[in-house]
Each structure stands twice: as structure tokens, then as C-alpha cells.
Write a protein that holds these residues in place. Structure first.
Motif, PDB file in Angstrom:
ATOM      1  N   ASP A 193      -6.234  -5.658 -13.663  1.00  0.00           N
ATOM      2  CA  ASP A 193      -6.423  -5.454 -12.227  1.00  0.00           C
ATOM      3  C   ASP A 193      -6.501  -6.811 -11.537  1.00  0.00           C
ATOM      4  N   GLN A 236      -0.345 -10.134  -7.953  1.00  0.00           N
ATOM      5  CA  GLN A 236      -0.272  -9.144  -6.883  1.00  0.00           C
ATOM      6  C   GLN A 236       1.138  -9.086  -6.319  1.00  0.00           C
ATOM      7  N   ARG A 273     -12.093  -5.187   0.120  1.00  0.00           N
ATOM      8  CA  ARG A 273     -12.283  -6.644   0.018  1.00  0.00           C
ATOM      9  C   ARG A 273     -11.750  -7.372   1.250  1.00  0.00           C
ATOM     10  N   TYR A 286       0.807  -1.223   0.000  1.00  0.00           N
ATOM     11  CA  TYR A 286       0.000   0.000   0.000  1.00  0.00           C
ATOM     12  C   TYR A 286       0.840   1.274   0.000  1.00  0.00           C
ATOM     13  N   GLN A 297      -8.697  -2.690  -3.161  1.00  0.00           N
ATOM     14  CA  GLN A 297      -8.197  -3.856  -2.424  1.00  0.00           C
ATOM     15  C   GLN A 297      -8.767  -3.898  -1.006  1.00  0.00           C
ATOM     16  N   THR A 298      -8.661  -2.783  -0.279  1.00  0.00           N
ATOM     17  CA  THR A 298      -8.983  -2.829   1.153  1.00  0.00           C
ATOM     18  C   THR A 298     -10.469  -3.037   1.415  1.00  0.00           C
ATOM     19  N   VAL A 357      -6.078 -10.205   0.472  1.00  0.00           N
ATOM     20  CA  VAL A 357      -6.501  -9.932  -0.911  1.00  0.00           C
ATOM     21  C   VAL A 357      -5.947 -10.987  -1.868  1.00  0.00           C
ATOM     22  N   ARG A 382     -11.167 -12.353  -6.018  1.00  0.00           N
ATOM     23  CA  ARG A 382      -9.950 -12.236  -6.837  1.00  0.00           C
ATOM     24  C   ARG A 382     -10.228 -12.723  -8.256  1.00  0.00           C
ATOM     25  N   SER A 399      -8.548 -13.642  -1.833  1.00  0.00           N
ATOM     26  CA  SER A 399      -9.932 -13.164  -1.729  1.00  0.00           C
ATOM     27  C   SER A 399     -10.851 -13.935  -2.677  1.00  0.00           C
ATOM     28  N   SER A 405     -12.700  -4.063 -10.181  1.00  0.00           N
ATOM     29  CA  SER A 405     -12.921  -2.730  -9.610  1.00  0.00           C
ATOM     30  C   SER A 405     -14.093  -2.068 -10.335  1.00  0.00           C
TER      31      SER A 405
END
Ligand code: SF4
Length: 702
Positions: free
Chosen positions: A431, A449, A605, A13, A602-603, A57, A63, A60, A435
């Protein structure tokens, strides 16, 4: 790549790029867990909740693990093979180029992309697509500070000194930064400053958790930071606190800057900012009585239509008091995004080439073209800035390739930008999750990622760091580097595009050599051995030893201008692009909360983060709430000239009565950026996220 090794790496991040290690768990639902790394000097083991939960993530349930292509019959995104998806992207971009020319193809990157991805994306846009139309979301982050830095010092590096210097300073003025929420581990530098006897002044319209730590909190009306800095400089001059020896020996342009400041009388500044004159005097006393001093800015003063001049005014204050280019003194910008610093250095910005070179500089073009094996004249010129590029979608720009950004949530005047994205002939998005922007795409490419790939980032101190692969990516995803490699081949680029990050970095080193951000002496080996290397770090001749040590502190002997002297730039206060009036009587300002990051792609999720910060809100003063007749938790509609957002009221005396605050992490009816004003700074092209005029309405029936 083994799944059983504990790998030292960095958080995916923010710009602090906290060190951490990842340890495999063997559990498919959470394949790695975060282990603290107390030996990394920036965060010394401390992490915020976002960093601690980042592995969630990776596994997730939302994903993306297979490409999606929009079905022409149903209009829905449906699974496709990589071959089908890449062919569809190549076809879409090729068709636009053939029908409308190369500049009808746009590329939009992100400040979270690694240096290698940012570098290759700029090269891909300019060589493979032949377009000038590339920019990135970092333009929305720190571009005003970067422009002011360049203007005054001849070089932009967020902090020209390590964070560890902060506690050794005599006084720090923190302007428009809420470190306690944006990068909590950094708060300890301020705590240590105070423990050492240093003073902390916080400038923020809200009494944030960071402002609560301050010896003095100045709460100006949003959009008036420039006047505040001028008022302080006026008092510095009037009280004889300038450093004449420093001004004479290390700067140029003082007389014009001084005249500008002297036109801003403290009483006048009090009327503009709302900050009482005695507080201005107290701030000058704290700053000038200290043996050294720093001014650190973040998005508050920067995200304004006069952001470059606002930062310039704070730099002028540093220069006039001799607080720059000296130990434990200086101006610095607290960059926001994970690779906000490196992301702007290597070519994904509309006006720049790798090494922080200017795209319109013939020598820079010749050098980079030489590394790329093309003629300098084949490189396109500068393109549109981020907002201007997004605003041109569906008009002069007909197709877009987007990586690492979510402008449906993060762009100003977001409903308009969403409409522009929908009007494109073709949109491809790479991505990790679907999103809000990816959901509009014709093709969605699922990519690896942070923990599944290797690459470098450059943190807010200019420290180049290595994120190391700890995990094999799921079948069905590819790296951004592989995506560019595949597309380049399909689009007829015969020289190849590397897919190995270290190979890309080796090319980046050559491309940056001799430039302002010189990485040529930095290698993966050195980063591993030294846990980060500060640029500039030029390569020494082969036979010389030791290698260049890197440059933790800039400007101690000379500034980076041609003559080594810093430049005062005369600035005057001017109003925000949109002032309050009878129809829109309240100021809206926006920002972040500790448990979400940027557009939240991301966050949002991560269950733990969502539980802590589940949605948008409107922070307002009790007097304003009473006038409106809303109670805490009741829904409030915030209306600007660009749209309407609705979110629960959060009533607090910690905000000015003439101002409301909304965090910008959420889409939908609580989307703060539906309201924000895209008025641009004339130098940096930064939109005015921090100030616009709104009115409030009760959203629930009484
Ligand atoms: Fe990650 Fe920033 Fe939190 Fe550190 S402060 S753990 S880098 S989000």
C-alpha cells in the motif's frame, strides 16, 4: 523519467477516470499540480475535489517510503530493507504452502489496480503460488450488475454505450446512484439530458442532490427495488406499452418474465416499496412516452442479497419496452472504482481468467495456459468470493497477500473481518500509506502511486485509458509489478515476471485475444493517439488497414449470446436477508460523500477533503430524531446484530422516516461496516451492504 514535463493522465480515484494533466511545480511539498484537460471527452476539464487534490497524497507526510516488518520481540512494525521484507513475505507464503497446501495461501486485490497489475496478480496467484484463492474488492462493487448483464446480454460491460449518449436519450431512470456526490462531473450528462427535453427519474430512498434534479423521484424502502421494477413492468403490460416486435425479434423468455411481473400488482408493490401507485403510473408514462430510454443502476440495487435479480428486473423492463440494443437506449451500470471495469476482466476475480474468460471453461484455460507457457491442468479452479475468502482467514486460508484494498474499513461485518485478519499466520500488505489493514500486517510493502507509474485502466464506458508516469517515485518505494517480480524469483518461478507495464500489457493483449473482453487490437500507441479505445477491439491481421476501431456501442445488431438474442430472466420479489423487527426496527443503508473515496485510505490523508468531510455521521428523519430525543449534531449509537457504531446525528427530511444512512469511509467507532450484513447474493456473491436492520440509541447522556 523527467520531472519537468506536463503529462496527460487520469484521476486515481473513481470509474469516470477523468482526464487531467500533471505539471511539475518544483516544490518538494507538492511536486505536481493538476491542470485541467478540456479535450478529454468524458469530463471535458471538470474535476471533483478528490481529483483536484489527488497530488497531495504523493507527498503526504504519512506516505510510506520504506518497507516495514513486524518485530517478533516488540510486536511493532519496524523499518526493513526491501531484501529483508521480500524475503519475509516469500518465507511466510512458502511456509503456509508447505504446511497446509497452496489453497491455504490467499490473494486479495483491488478495483483500483491497473489492468497490468490485476492481470499479473491473477497470474502470480495461479502460477507462482498455485492457489485458487484469489478475489478482489470489486466483488463488493458491481458484481451483481456484471452477473445480470452476462445473464441477459451474454457480455458485461458497465455501459454498453458512451456517456455522451445519455443526453440524447428520451428518458433515463437512475436507480440507486447519487452521481452528484460519487462522480460530480458526470452530473452534467443529466443536466444536458433535461436541457434536450429528456426526462429524468431517480430511484433512491434519500432525496439526494441527484434526486433533486429529477422530473420524478421515487423513494422506495431500501431493499425493495426489485418489487418496484416488477410493478413498473406490470403496468407496462397492463397499459399495452410493451414493444412486441422487439420482444419477438430480439429476445427469448418473455412469457415467464411477463408472468412474474403480472403477479406483482401495483397496490401490492406500493405496500412493499412505499411508492404510491400514481407515481408508478407516472414513471411508466415518462419512460414509455419517450422515443428512447435508459436504465442506469449503481450500488443501490446491486449491493443486495438479491442484487442480480434486482438488476435483472430492471433489464427486463428495458427489454419489454424495446429499450436495449438501440441508439440512446439500454441498460448500463455505473461502476464505482477507478478500474472497477478492467479490474474484473483480467484475472483477479475468483472465477475468471484474462479477457473476461471463465476459469472453468476448458477452451479458455487452454488459451491462457498457452500464453503463460504452462499446461492447462496446472491452472487451479475457481476459488472463494471476496467475503467468503476473508471469512476463511485464519481457518482454511492461513496466509494472505493483499494489494490495493482496505477491508478493515470496506468489508461487511468489518469487526469480524478485522478479527479474521488478526488470526492469520501471515499477512503481507502492499500500500502507499499505513491503512487500517496494513497496520495489522506482518510485512508492509510501500508501493508507487498513480502519478509515479504507467499503466492502463478501463473506465465505466469500457474505454481503455493510459495513465502516464509524471514523476520519479521516492527512493524506497517499488511498483506492485516489481513486488511480484521479486517475490516470483524468491518463490522459485524461473520464467520471470515482467516489471515494465507496456510489456505486461502486450502479454495481456495476447491472453485476452478472442475472449469477451478482447484487448488484442489495443496498444499503448493507439491509446496515446486516440485518447482511449473501447473494447472489444480485436487485432486485425497484420496486413489489414485500418485497425479495428474499437466498439463504443454494443448490441446494436445483436446481443452477445450464442444466438444473438437477449434473455429475459423471470424474477420475483423477496425480502432482504434481514428485515426489521421489534428489536431492530429501522433500516440502515450506506453510501458515499463527495469529499471521500471508498475506505478513505487516500482521501482521509488530504487536509482539504478532511476539512470538508471530517467524519462519519448518521442521517435520520426529523420524526425519528424526535422519537429518539436527539438534536442535530448529538451522537447516536446505531446497533445491528453485528455490532455498534457511534456518530453525530445529521437530521434531514430528505430521508425516509424508517431509514437511516451512514457513509462508509471511516474506521473506528463511526465505522458503518461494523453494522452491515454479509448475506450474499447467490449468483454474484455480493454482500448486502445496502440493507440491514438496526436500532438507534442516544450515545450522549441526556
Ligand atoms: Fe476523479 Fe471521479 Fe472526481 Fe473525476 S469524478 S475527478 S475520476 S474522483
Amino acid at each position: 523519467m523527467s520531472d519537468v514535463t506536463t503529462a496527460p493522465t487520469h484521476c486515481p480515484y473513481c470509474a469516470l477516470q477523468c482526464g487531467m494533466s500533471l505539471r511539475p511545480t518544483g516544490a518538494p511539498e507538492l511536486p505536481v499540480e493538476v491542470v485541467e484537460r478540456s479535450d478529454f471527452p468524458v469530463n471535458r476539464g471538470a474535476l471533483c475535489g478528490k481529483g483536484r487534490t489527488a497530488p497531495a497524497v504523493l507527498s503526504s507526510r504519512v506516505r510510506l517510503t520504506e518497507p516495514l516488518v513486524r518485530c517478533p520481540d516488540t510486536g511493532r512494525l519496524v523499518p526493513a530493507t526491501w531484501e529483508e521484507a521480500l524475503a519475509a513475505v516469500a518465507d511466510g507464503l512458502r511456509r503456509t504452502r508447505a504446511d497446509h497446501g497452496p489453497d491455504a495461501v490467499g490473494v486479495f486485490g483491488g478495483g483500483g489496480l491497473t489492468n497490468e497489475k490485476a492481470y499479473l496478480l491473477g497470474k502470480f496467484a495461479r502460477l507462482v503460488l498455485g492457489t485458487s484463492q484469489i478475489d478482489y474488492n470489486g466483488r463488493f462493487c458491481m458484481s451483481s450488475a456484471a452477473a445480470a448483464h452476462q445473464r441477459a446480454f451474454g457480455l458485461d460491460r458497465g455501459l454498453p454505450f458512451p456517456l455522451a449518449d445519455i443526453p440524447k436519450s428520451g428518458c433515463v431512470i437512475l436507480v440507486g446512484s447519487n452521481l452528484a456526490e460519487t462522480m460530480p462531473p458526470a452530473l452534467r450528462y443529466l443536466t444536458e439530458l433535461k436541457e434536450n427535453g429528456g426526462k429524468l427519474i431517480v430511484v433512491d430512498p434519500r432525496r439526494t442532490r441527484t434526486a433533486e434534479q429529477a422530473d420524478l423521484h421515487l423513494a422506495p424502502r431500501p431493499g425493495t427495488d426489485l418489487a418496484l421494477a416488477l410493478g413498473l413492468l406490470h403496468l407496462v403490460v397492463a397499459e399495452g406499452r410493451t414493444d412486441e416486435e422487439f420482444i419477438a425479434s430480439r429476445t427469448d423468455g418473455w412469457e415467464a418474465a411477463r408472468a412474474g411481473a403480472m403477479a406483482h400488482w401495483p397496490e401490492h408493490v406500493e405496500r412493499i416499496t412505499g411508492v404510491p401507485v400514481p407515481q408508478l403510473r407516472e414513471a411508466v408514462a415518462l419512460f414509455c412516452d419517450a422515443p428512447s430510454g435508459m436504465v442506469l443502476t449503481a450500488r443501490g440495487p446491486e449491493q443486495q442479497s438479491k442484487g442480480t435479480d434486482t438488476v435483472g428486473a430492471w433489464i427486463n423492463l428495458c427489454l419489454a419496452t424495446g429499450r436495449a440494443g438501440r441508439p440512446y437506449s439500454g441498460y448500463g451500470c455505473l461502476t464505482g472504482q477507478g478500474n472497477g471495469q478492467g479490474g474484473r476482466e483480467h484475472g483477479q476475480k475468483a472465477d475468471q481468467l484474462p479477457g473476461y474468460r471463465k476459469l472453468d471453461d476448458p477452451a479458455a484455460r487452454a488459451h491462457v495456459a498457452g500464453v503463460w507457457g504452462v499446461a492447462p491442468e496446472s491452472l487451479p479452479g475457481p476459488g472463494r468470493s471476496a467475503y467468503e475468502l476473508l471469512d476463511a482467514l485464519g481457518g482454511e486460508v492461513r496466509s494472505l497477500l493483499l494489494m490495493g484494498s482496505n477491508p478493515v474499513v470496506s468489508a461487511p461485518r468489518a469487526a469480524h473481518i478485522e478479527e479474521r485478519l488478526r488470526s492469520l499466520d501471515f499477512l503481507a500488505v502492499a500500500d502507499v500509506v499505513l491503512s487500517e489493514t496494513a497496520a495489522l500486517a506482518d510485512v508492509v510493502l510501500p508501493v508507487t502511486q498513480w502519478a509515479e507509474e504507467t499503466g492502463t485502466t478501463t473506465n465505466l464506458e469500457g474505454r481503455v485509458l493510459l495513465r502516464r508516469q509524471a514523476l520519479t517515485p521516492p527512493a524506497g518505494v517499488r511498483s506492485d509489478l516489481q513486488v511480484m517480480n521479486g517475490l516470483a524469483a524468491l518463490l522459485g518461478w524461473e520464467k520471470g515476471f515482467p516489471t515494465d507495464a507496456e510489456e505486461v500489457f502486450e502479454e495481456l493483449r495476447r491472453a485476452s485475444a478472442g475472449g469477451p473482453a478482447d484487448y488484442s487490437g489495443i496498444s499503448y500507441r493507439r491509446i496515446r493517439e486516440e485518447d482511449g479505445v473501447f473494447w472489444p477491439c480485436p487485432a486485425e491481421p497484420e496486413e489489414s488497414a485500418p485497425e479495428h476501431p474499437g466498439t463504443p456501442r454494443l448490441f446494436l445488431d445483436r446481443f452477445a449470446t450464442a444466438d444473438g438474442r437477449a434473455r429475459f430472466v423471470p424474477v420475483v420479489h423477496r425480502a432482504a436477508a434481514e428485515e426489521t423487527d421489534a428489536a431492530y426496527p429501522v433500516v440502515l443503508t450506506t453510501g458515499r460523500v463527495v469529499s471521500q473515496y471508498q475506505s478513505g485510505a487516500q482521501t482521509r490523508r488530504v487536509d482539504e477533503l478532511n476539512a470538508a468531510a471530517p467524519g462519519s455521521f448518521v442521517e435520520l428523519h426529523p420524526r425519528l430524531a424526535e422519537r429518539l430525543g436527539v438534536a442535530d449534531g448529538e451522537r447516536v449509537a446505531v446497533v445491528s446484530r453485528r455490532g455498534r457504531s457511534v456518530a453525530p446525528a445529521r437530521i434531514t427530511a430528505a430521508i425516509r422516516p424508517d431509514t437511516v444512512f451512514m457513509p462508509f469511509h471511516w474506521p473506528g467507532e463511526g465505522r458503518a461496516n461494523t453494522l452491515t450484513n454479509p448475506a450474499l447474493d447467490p449468483v454474484s456473491r455480493m454482500p448486502e451492504f445496502k440493507v440491514c436492520a438496526v436500532r438507534l440509541e442516544r450515545a450522549d447522556a441526556p
